[in-house]
Design a protein around this motif. Structure first.
Motif, short mmCIF file in Angstrom:
data_model
loop_
_atom_site.label_atom_id
_atom_site.label_comp_id
_atom_site.label_asym_id
_atom_site.label_seq_id
_atom_site.Cartn_x
_atom_site.Cartn_y
_atom_site.Cartn_z
N ASN A 31 -113.40 -74.45 -52.87
CA ASN A 31 -112.93 -73.34 -52.33
C ASN A 31 -112.41 -73.51 -51.65
O ASN A 31 -112.45 -74.68 -50.44
N PRO A 32 -112.13 -72.42 -50.53
CA PRO A 32 -111.14 -72.98 -48.97
C PRO A 32 -111.84 -72.78 -47.97
O PRO A 32 -111.45 -73.85 -47.47
N GLU A 33 -112.97 -72.39 -47.96
CA GLU A 33 -114.30 -73.42 -47.05
C GLU A 33 -114.09 -74.73 -47.21
O GLU A 33 -113.62 -75.58 -46.31
N GLN A 34 -114.41 -75.45 -48.62
CA GLN A 34 -115.03 -77.39 -48.67
C GLN A 34 -113.15 -77.47 -48.23
O GLN A 34 -113.40 -78.54 -47.91
N ILE A 35 -112.32 -77.07 -49.17
CA ILE A 35 -110.60 -77.75 -48.30
C ILE A 35 -110.82 -77.75 -46.63
O ILE A 35 -110.16 -78.75 -46.06
N GLU A 36 -110.83 -76.16 -45.74
CA GLU A 36 -110.57 -76.66 -44.78
C GLU A 36 -111.55 -77.61 -43.91
O GLU A 36 -110.99 -78.25 -43.30
N ALA A 37 -112.65 -78.08 -44.31
CA ALA A 37 -113.78 -78.81 -44.29
C ALA A 37 -113.01 -80.38 -44.08
O ALA A 37 -113.14 -81.41 -43.59
N TRP A 38 -112.58 -80.21 -45.20
CA TRP A 38 -111.53 -81.76 -45.87
C TRP A 38 -110.72 -81.69 -44.83
O TRP A 38 -110.18 -83.37 -43.91
N ILE A 39 -109.99 -80.78 -45.23
CA ILE A 39 -108.50 -81.67 -44.51
C ILE A 39 -108.51 -81.57 -42.54
O ILE A 39 -107.91 -81.28 -41.78
N TYR A 40 -110.21 -81.25 -42.32
CA TYR A 40 -110.78 -81.01 -40.76
C TYR A 40 -110.37 -82.26 -39.91
O TYR A 40 -109.87 -82.35 -39.26
N GLY A 41 -110.59 -82.97 -40.96
CA GLY A 41 -110.17 -85.01 -40.80
C GLY A 41 -109.08 -85.33 -40.25
O GLY A 41 -108.73 -86.44 -39.31
N VAL A 42 -108.27 -84.78 -40.66
CA VAL A 42 -106.80 -85.02 -39.62
C VAL A 42 -106.84 -84.82 -39.06
O VAL A 42 -105.86 -85.74 -37.71
N ASN A 43 -107.51 -84.28 -37.45
CA ASN A 43 -107.85 -84.03 -36.31
C ASN A 43 -108.49 -85.25 -35.36
O ASN A 43 -108.70 -85.83 -34.21
N ASN A 44 -109.00 -85.99 -36.04
CA ASN A 44 -109.23 -87.47 -36.24
C ASN A 44 -108.18 -88.42 -35.39
O ASN A 44 -108.64 -89.46 -36.58
N LYS A 45 -107.45 -88.53 -34.78
CA LYS A 45 -106.45 -89.53 -34.94
C LYS A 45 -106.86 -90.55 -34.04
O LYS A 45 -105.78 -91.39 -35.01
N GLU A 46 -107.81 -91.21 -34.04
CA GLU A 46 -108.06 -92.09 -33.39
C GLU A 46 -108.62 -93.52 -34.75
O GLU A 46 -108.02 -93.91 -35.43
N ARG A 47 -108.75 -91.90 -35.89
CA ARG A 47 -108.84 -92.99 -37.41
C ARG A 47 -107.66 -92.98 -38.13
O ARG A 47 -107.69 -93.96 -38.71
N TRP A 48 -106.74 -91.85 -37.70
CA TRP A 48 -105.58 -92.05 -38.41
C TRP A 48 -104.68 -93.44 -38.22
O TRP A 48 -103.92 -93.97 -38.92
N ILE A 49 -104.66 -93.57 -36.60
CA ILE A 49 -104.15 -94.82 -36.36
C ILE A 49 -104.47 -95.94 -36.93
O ILE A 49 -104.17 -97.20 -36.73
N GLU A 50 -106.16 -96.33 -36.68
CA GLU A 50 -107.54 -97.05 -37.13
C GLU A 50 -106.69 -97.20 -38.33
O GLU A 50 -106.10 -98.96 -38.60
#
Length: 153
Positions: A31-50
């Motif tokens: 659902n939209p709430e779950q999708i928003e929670a899932w994509i929130y991980g994009v904000n963790n720039k350190e994780r993406w760089i790692e």
């Protein structure tokens, strides 16, 4: 289609693909709430760089665009696996998975595992993965179900 290893300059395009794919491809299973929670991980720039610095990150490129990507952590765990919403059902996921499995074998892994979404589960089952456990993750107050899956190499 060509493959290339990701570099830090690919980060923004990878993140955009991540967001658009989840919003588009997974909307029938979450659902939209779950999708928003899932994509929130994009904000963790350190994780993406790692991820780019420490994992095996394979990009599938079509006409200078990232059509999909997969990452292999510690030689045996698929951490990220996404195919662009505009490139679904063209065999790209098959090719990425084949390459990740080859890399796992090159690193002497006997099995490969991942935490698979409801949406991706049928694809991974067709490729020989089996469900080891259903998992319930709570992010930002939303419960997200996924599956711990494994395949013998």
């Amino acid at each position: 289609m060509i493959f290339k290893k990701a570099t830090i300059s690919d980060l923004n395009e990878m993140q955009q693909l991540y967001i658009e794919t989840i919003k588009s491809v997974c909307k029938n299973d979450y659902n939209p709430e779950q999708i928003e929670a899932w994509i929130y991980g994009v904000n963790n720039k350190e994780r993406w760089i790692e991820i780019i610095e420490k994992q095996y990150v394979l990009l599938a490129i079509i006409e200078n665009k990232i059509a999909g990507y997969g990452t292999l952590k510690d030689g045996n765990y698929i951490d990220f696996f996404y195919v662009h919403k505009d490139f679904q059902r063209q065999g790209i996921a098959d090719k990425i998975l084949t390459e990740l499995e080859l890399e796992a074998k090159n690193q002497d892994s006997k099995t490969i595992t991942s935490d698979i979404s409801i949406t991706a589960r049928p694809f991974f089952e067709k490729k020989g993965f089996v469900v080891k456990a259903e998992q319930k993750n709570v992010r930002l107050g939303a419960e997200l179900i996924n599956y711990k899956m494994e395949k013998e190499l």
